[in-house]
Write a protein that holds these residues in place. Structure first.
Motif, PDB file in Angstrom:
ATOM      1  N   LEU A 165      35.075  29.498  77.469  1.00 23.07           N
ATOM      2  CA  LEU A 165      35.854  30.734  77.596  1.00 23.07           C
ATOM      3  C   LEU A 165      36.079  31.430  76.258  1.00 23.07           C
ATOM      4  N   PRO A 167      32.480  32.573  74.304  1.00 23.03           N
ATOM      5  CA  PRO A 167      31.776  33.759  74.822  1.00 23.03           C
ATOM      6  C   PRO A 167      32.540  35.061  74.631  1.00 23.03           C
ATOM      7  N   PHE A 168      33.862  34.989  74.499  1.00 22.18           N
ATOM      8  CA  PHE A 168      34.635  36.208  74.304  1.00 22.18           C
ATOM      9  C   PHE A 168      34.804  36.555  72.826  1.00 22.18           C
ATOM     10  N   LEU A 202      25.344  33.198  75.393  1.00 22.95           N
ATOM     11  CA  LEU A 202      25.562  32.641  76.727  1.00 22.95           C
ATOM     12  C   LEU A 202      24.900  31.274  76.859  1.00 22.95           C
ATOM     13  N   SER A 207      26.513  28.527  74.287  1.00 21.19           N
ATOM     14  CA  SER A 207      27.855  28.074  74.667  1.00 21.19           C
ATOM     15  C   SER A 207      27.774  27.094  75.836  1.00 21.19           C
ATOM     16  N   TYR A 247      31.093  31.289  84.424  1.00 20.41           N
ATOM     17  CA  TYR A 247      30.407  32.219  83.516  1.00 20.41           C
ATOM     18  C   TYR A 247      30.182  33.609  84.093  1.00 20.41           C
ATOM     19  N   VAL A 301      32.531  35.995  84.707  1.00 15.79           N
ATOM     20  CA  VAL A 301      33.331  36.949  83.923  1.00 15.79           C
ATOM     21  C   VAL A 301      32.832  37.059  82.475  1.00 15.79           C
ATOM     22  N   PRO A 302      32.580  35.935  81.767  1.00 16.02           N
ATOM     23  CA  PRO A 302      32.026  36.077  80.410  1.00 16.02           C
ATOM     24  C   PRO A 302      30.708  36.842  80.368  1.00 16.02           C
ATOM     25  N   THR A 303      29.868  36.681  81.391  1.00 17.68           N
ATOM     26  CA  THR A 303      28.592  37.403  81.420  1.00 17.68           C
ATOM     27  C   THR A 303      28.812  38.906  81.526  1.00 17.68           C
ATOM     28  N   PHE A 326      31.472  40.517  80.585  1.00 16.03           N
ATOM     29  CA  PHE A 326      32.075  40.962  79.314  1.00 16.03           C
ATOM     30  C   PHE A 326      31.019  41.086  78.220  1.00 16.03           C
ATOM     31  N   ILE A 327      30.163  40.079  78.092  1.00 16.23           N
ATOM     32  CA  ILE A 327      29.185  40.065  77.005  1.00 16.23           C
ATOM     33  C   ILE A 327      28.108  41.130  77.189  1.00 16.23           C
TER      34      ILE A 327
END
Length: 412
Positions: free
Chosen positions: A39, A42-43, A207, A210, A257, A259-261, A263-264
């Motif tokens: 978390l 990735p942010f 991605l 991590s 992953y 949400v992180p995807t 965002f990234i």
């Protein structure tokens, strides 16, 4: 009868996958280190990299001039260099030794040397070369200098050519100074910025890496604290199926992953105004096999991790390697065959090429179908290797004394 048995098996398998999914969630959210990788990293990393390369281009790079001619033409050349947005004259030096000393002290990154006979040759209609010395330790500085010196010398040459034409008409002047007019159009990277070129590749690599580090850390903890039997003991009737364990864990990582995807790959380019002309839904569809391939790739590599800290020692250094073999920083056509083969089996290679093709170049999944197909191939390949690895680990764990007679509790 057979249909009812099949339904019961499917139901049992589905419940078992959900059971492993839930248990892996509990493991991750009780592990502070895993939360950092899944978390926080990735942010935080995309913002850090994007901030480093923002602004994308360098302006007013310090340089010095050694003007041995000291004529109006040489001074005009120097003024035009200073007026360029890419260069800034910080000093006029008496000789090259003085200029070199400033460069050694990093007070400048370029030296323009104008020879004594600069103006004399031009007046006689001869070519009069000037020398430019650049500090090549920073390529962005060299790029700025090269653009500035090229534009300035071409403009000065055109001006001198016009003066020799006498009473020529504007059309004749245009024909003489620019017989073949051209225009340069920078596609997909209007600012020619380093960030727009490199950051999209780094975002995809973050991605994957991590996941590699996080899954490796979890595997190291399981092995180090001898908790592998929690995944199969006490429920032998169900947990004999390795596929349930692999799918349950993979779905857990994939769901984390999502949400992180987003965002990234969407928010970060939007914040820093990186080129983003592709269809977002096609990007997300393309990233589905990339995430699965990266997850199974990470789960396969986790067999080499025996302690939590081992994950750092084994996998952190691979980030640069994976970036180089992706074909973004190192042209794919110039890459030796050995490194091409290495790049082929790394999910980030196809993920980077496909993401850049859709997001930056405005393509579709059909345009990057080779990368899309390869990601599904790697997903299947690493799924099989993960099943084999997990079966081997459970076999070794049982040989060490865990016979599956323990009752599985909520403490994983």
């Amino acid at each position: 009868m057979k249909i009812s048995i099949l339904k019961e098996q499917l139901k049992t398998g589905f419940l078992d996958i959900c059971y492993i999914w839930r248990k892996e969630y509990i493991t991750i959210f009780r592990d502070f280190g895993a939360l950092i990788f899944f978390l926080a990293l990735p942010f935080a990393y995309p913002l850090l990299y994007a901030l480093i390369y923002n602004p994308e281009v360098v302006r007013d790079v310090p340089m010095v001039v050694v003007d041995n001619a000291r004529t109006p033409l040489s001074r005009e050349l120097a003024r035009n260099m200073d007026a360029s947005p890419n260069a800034k004259i910080v000093s006029y030096c008496a000789n090259m030794e003085e200029a070199k000393e400033l460069m050694y002290r990093k007070e400048c990154y370029g030296i323009l040397l104008i020879p004594e006979d600069f103006s004399k040759k031009l007046v006689r209609g001869e070519q009069s070369p000037v020398m430019f010395y650049s500090d090549m330790s920073i390529m962005l500085n060299y790029k700025g200098f090269l653009m500035a010196i090229t534009d300035v010398t071409m403009d000065l040459g055109a001006k001198l050519q016009v003066e020799t034409l006498g009473g020529a008409t504007p059309e004749q002047i245009s024909m003489a100074t620019s017989p073949v007019p051209y225009s340069s159009i920078t596609m997909y990277n209007p600012e020619s910025g380093f960030g727009s070129f490199l950051i999209p590749a780094i975002l995809v690599l973050i991605l994957q890496q991590s996941l590699v580090l996080g899954i490796g850390l979890l595997a190291g903890g399981v092995y180090e604290h001898k908790k592998l039997h929690h995944y199969y003991s006490g429920r032998e009737r169900i947990h004999n199926n390795i596929i349930h364990i692999v799918l349950g864990k993979a779905i857990c990582y994939y769901s984390i992953y999502i949400v992180p995807t987003v965002f990234i790959l969407h928010v970060v380019p939007w914040i820093f105004s990186f080129p983003q002309i592709g269809n977002q839904w096609e990007i997300y569809a393309f990233m589905a096999p990339f995430l699965f391939a990266s997850i199974f790739f990470s789960m396969t590599l986790s067999v080499f991790v025996r302690e939590r800290e081992t994950s750092f020692l084994l996998f952190v250094f691979t980030s640069l390697l994976f970036l180089f073999v992706s074909g973004i920083t190192w042209p794919y056509y110039a890459m030796p065959e050995f490194w091409k083969i290495i790049g082929t089996v790394i999910p980030s290679t196809w993920g980077i090429q496909g993401f850049v093709g859709i997001n930056t170049a405005g393509g579709t999944i059909n345009d990057v179908h080779e990368s899309f197909i390869w990601l599904w191939v790697l997903t299947g390949f690493y799924f099989i290797t993960t099943c084999l690895v997990y079966r081997y680990q459970i076999y070794k764990d049982k040989k060490r004394g865990f016979k599956g007679n323990l009752v599985l509790t909520d403490e994983v």
